[in-house]
Design a protein around this motif. Sequence first.
Motif, PDB file in Angstrom:
ATOM      1  N   PRO A 101      15.158  12.860  -4.073  1.00  0.00           N
ATOM      2  CA  PRO A 101      16.054  12.461  -2.996  1.00  0.00           C
ATOM      3  C   PRO A 101      17.291  11.724  -3.496  1.00  0.00           C
ATOM      4  O   PRO A 101      17.222  10.943  -4.452  1.00  0.00           O
ATOM      5  CB  PRO A 101      15.175  11.527  -2.155  1.00  0.00           C
ATOM      6  CG  PRO A 101      14.258  10.895  -3.170  1.00  0.00           C
ATOM      7  CD  PRO A 101      13.976  11.975  -4.180  1.00  0.00           C
ATOM      8  N   VAL A 102      18.402  11.974  -2.832  1.00  0.00           N
ATOM      9  CA  VAL A 102      19.632  11.213  -3.050  1.00  0.00           C
ATOM     10  C   VAL A 102      20.082  10.729  -1.670  1.00  0.00           C
ATOM     11  O   VAL A 102      20.532  11.516  -0.838  1.00  0.00           O
ATOM     12  CB  VAL A 102      20.731  12.070  -3.702  1.00  0.00           C
ATOM     13  CG1 VAL A 102      22.018  11.258  -3.842  1.00  0.00           C
ATOM     14  CG2 VAL A 102      20.279  12.596  -5.053  1.00  0.00           C
ATOM     15  N   PHE A 103      19.945   9.446  -1.421  1.00  0.00           N
ATOM     16  CA  PHE A 103      20.220   8.912  -0.094  1.00  0.00           C
ATOM     17  C   PHE A 103      21.724   8.863   0.173  1.00  0.00           C
ATOM     18  O   PHE A 103      22.521   8.515  -0.701  1.00  0.00           O
ATOM     19  CB  PHE A 103      19.634   7.516   0.051  1.00  0.00           C
ATOM     20  CG  PHE A 103      18.129   7.495   0.078  1.00  0.00           C
ATOM     21  CD1 PHE A 103      17.442   7.777   1.243  1.00  0.00           C
ATOM     22  CD2 PHE A 103      17.407   7.189  -1.069  1.00  0.00           C
ATOM     23  CE1 PHE A 103      16.051   7.765   1.272  1.00  0.00           C
ATOM     24  CE2 PHE A 103      16.017   7.172  -1.049  1.00  0.00           C
ATOM     25  CZ  PHE A 103      15.345   7.458   0.122  1.00  0.00           C
ATOM     26  N   ALA A 113      10.737   1.199  -1.236  1.00  0.00           N
ATOM     27  CA  ALA A 113       9.498   0.623  -1.750  1.00  0.00           C
ATOM     28  C   ALA A 113       8.310   1.544  -1.494  1.00  0.00           C
ATOM     29  O   ALA A 113       7.395   1.634  -2.328  1.00  0.00           O
ATOM     30  CB  ALA A 113       9.260  -0.742  -1.112  1.00  0.00           C
ATOM     31  N   GLY A 114       8.305   2.228  -0.368  1.00  0.00           N
ATOM     32  CA  GLY A 114       7.196   3.113  -0.042  1.00  0.00           C
ATOM     33  C   GLY A 114       7.268   4.460  -0.718  1.00  0.00           C
ATOM     34  O   GLY A 114       6.296   5.236  -0.671  1.00  0.00           O
ATOM     35  N   ARG A 115       8.410   4.779  -1.330  1.00  0.00           N
ATOM     36  CA  ARG A 115       8.612   6.052  -2.033  1.00  0.00           C
ATOM     37  C   ARG A 115       8.282   7.247  -1.122  1.00  0.00           C
ATOM     38  O   ARG A 115       7.775   8.266  -1.562  1.00  0.00           O
ATOM     39  CB  ARG A 115       7.778   6.105  -3.316  1.00  0.00           C
ATOM     40  CG  ARG A 115       8.030   4.935  -4.241  1.00  0.00           C
ATOM     41  CD  ARG A 115       7.212   4.999  -5.499  1.00  0.00           C
ATOM     42  NE  ARG A 115       7.668   6.081  -6.373  1.00  0.00           N
ATOM     43  CZ  ARG A 115       7.185   6.312  -7.587  1.00  0.00           C
ATOM     44  NH1 ARG A 115       6.237   5.525  -8.081  1.00  0.00           N
ATOM     45  NH2 ARG A 115       7.628   7.319  -8.312  1.00  0.00           N
ATOM     46  N   PHE A 116       8.620   7.109   0.157  1.00  0.00           N
ATOM     47  CA  PHE A 116       8.247   8.125   1.134  1.00  0.00           C
ATOM     48  C   PHE A 116       9.028   9.423   0.972  1.00  0.00           C
ATOM     49  O   PHE A 116       8.579  10.466   1.451  1.00  0.00           O
ATOM     50  CB  PHE A 116       8.453   7.585   2.550  1.00  0.00           C
ATOM     51  CG  PHE A 116       7.587   6.405   2.880  1.00  0.00           C
ATOM     52  CD1 PHE A 116       6.206   6.534   2.899  1.00  0.00           C
ATOM     53  CD2 PHE A 116       8.140   5.166   3.153  1.00  0.00           C
ATOM     54  CE1 PHE A 116       5.394   5.457   3.201  1.00  0.00           C
ATOM     55  CE2 PHE A 116       7.342   4.079   3.461  1.00  0.00           C
ATOM     56  CZ  PHE A 116       5.967   4.221   3.483  1.00  0.00           C
ATOM     57  N   VAL A 250       4.063   2.259   7.940  1.00  0.00           N
ATOM     58  CA  VAL A 250       4.567   3.634   7.941  1.00  0.00           C
ATOM     59  C   VAL A 250       3.604   4.548   7.186  1.00  0.00           C
ATOM     60  O   VAL A 250       3.318   5.668   7.629  1.00  0.00           O
ATOM     61  CB  VAL A 250       5.979   3.693   7.326  1.00  0.00           C
ATOM     62  CG1 VAL A 250       6.425   5.143   7.140  1.00  0.00           C
ATOM     63  CG2 VAL A 250       6.972   2.952   8.200  1.00  0.00           C
ATOM     64  N   ALA A 251       3.091   4.089   6.049  1.00  0.00           N
ATOM     65  CA  ALA A 251       2.149   4.906   5.285  1.00  0.00           C
ATOM     66  C   ALA A 251       0.910   5.234   6.118  1.00  0.00           C
ATOM     67  O   ALA A 251       0.442   6.380   6.136  1.00  0.00           O
ATOM     68  CB  ALA A 251       1.754   4.180   4.000  1.00  0.00           C
ATOM     69  N   ALA A 252       0.385   4.251   6.833  1.00  0.00           N
ATOM     70  CA  ALA A 252      -0.807   4.484   7.648  1.00  0.00           C
ATOM     71  C   ALA A 252      -0.507   5.403   8.820  1.00  0.00           C
ATOM     72  O   ALA A 252      -1.312   6.286   9.151  1.00  0.00           O
ATOM     73  CB  ALA A 252      -1.345   3.147   8.150  1.00  0.00           C
ATOM     74  N   ALA A 253       0.648   5.228   9.455  1.00  0.00           N
ATOM     75  CA  ALA A 253       1.013   6.084  10.581  1.00  0.00           C
ATOM     76  C   ALA A 253       1.158   7.536  10.137  1.00  0.00           C
ATOM     77  O   ALA A 253       0.804   8.464  10.880  1.00  0.00           O
ATOM     78  CB  ALA A 253       2.306   5.590  11.210  1.00  0.00           C
ATOM     79  N   ARG A 254       1.633   7.751   8.920  1.00  0.00           N
ATOM     80  CA  ARG A 254       1.745   9.116   8.402  1.00  0.00           C
ATOM     81  C   ARG A 254       0.366   9.733   8.178  1.00  0.00           C
ATOM     82  O   ARG A 254       0.165  10.927   8.405  1.00  0.00           O
ATOM     83  CB  ARG A 254       2.543   9.120   7.097  1.00  0.00           C
ATOM     84  CG  ARG A 254       3.994   8.727   7.264  1.00  0.00           C
ATOM     85  CD  ARG A 254       4.700   8.701   5.935  1.00  0.00           C
ATOM     86  NE  ARG A 254       4.985  10.056   5.470  1.00  0.00           N
ATOM     87  CZ  ARG A 254       4.951  10.426   4.198  1.00  0.00           C
ATOM     88  NH1 ARG A 254       4.598   9.571   3.260  1.00  0.00           N
ATOM     89  NH2 ARG A 254       5.237  11.661   3.860  1.00  0.00           N
TER      90      ARG A 254
END
Length: 280
Positions: A101-103, A113-116, A250-254
């Motif tokens: 990714p390139v934001f 931080a979550g590297r999502f 967010v990780a848990a919701a995913r």
Amino acid sequence: MVADNDPEASARAMVEARADGFPHALVYTHAPRPGIPAARNAALRASLSWARAQPGADPEHPLDAVCVVDDDEWVVPGWLRELLGTRAATGADVVTATVEPVFVGTPPAWAVAGRFYERDRYPTGTSLDYARTSNVLVDGRVFTADGLRFASVGMPGGSDTFFFERARLRGRRIVWCDEAVAYEEVPAERVSARWLVLRQYRYGLVRSAVLRATVPSRARHVRRALAGAGTAAWGLARLVVGVADPVRRVAAARVVASGVGLVLGLVGVTYDDYREVHGR
């Protein structure tokens, strides 16, 4: 080979202008029929036609390989050499690689931080059971000898998952190449917990839609439903524990969304996350 999926053929002039002086053959093909599978198949037909017209081409198997990237990506120097080298070293039929990714703009701290937005990576030569058309090399015989084409699984998106699962079931080997990196911009509109959760929900739907299309075993479907329910329950437990932390939340919701998608995909529920165009 550029497939233009716009009914108005809006990319034709740009591509044909770039063809003059381009270091390789640059071929434009119009795919007015809506849908990602239609565009991919149009590009494949045009590639086969171009390959058969080359001197000395094998009329039955004219394509050595097909490499695919998305229209919003760019690749590192030596990208094609790395894919071809991995195929030669491993004898694999499919070689897939990462998209980094390139934001656009500065992303929030939790997203980094979550590297999502990062994808799993593996040592080169690692065997996999999946691939994506966002960065992949496919041996030409997968299309000619096997006759595989891209097909919908009943929803926008997921046709590449369906394609590579059918190739795998035919005995085609998929491996990873860690050096053939592609990059894509991540528009600001996609940097949100909602987008990440819905994308994971669609991923669960696609996985079960592909299972329904390739494995007509009721027992397998029941096991998938139980696994999906268990995944959702595990995600809910994680959500309760990590609700105060944005990364853990967010990780848990995913995880919950993925599990729900796995279950609902078995009964034909669909979701279209391509309705809204993000970025340029």
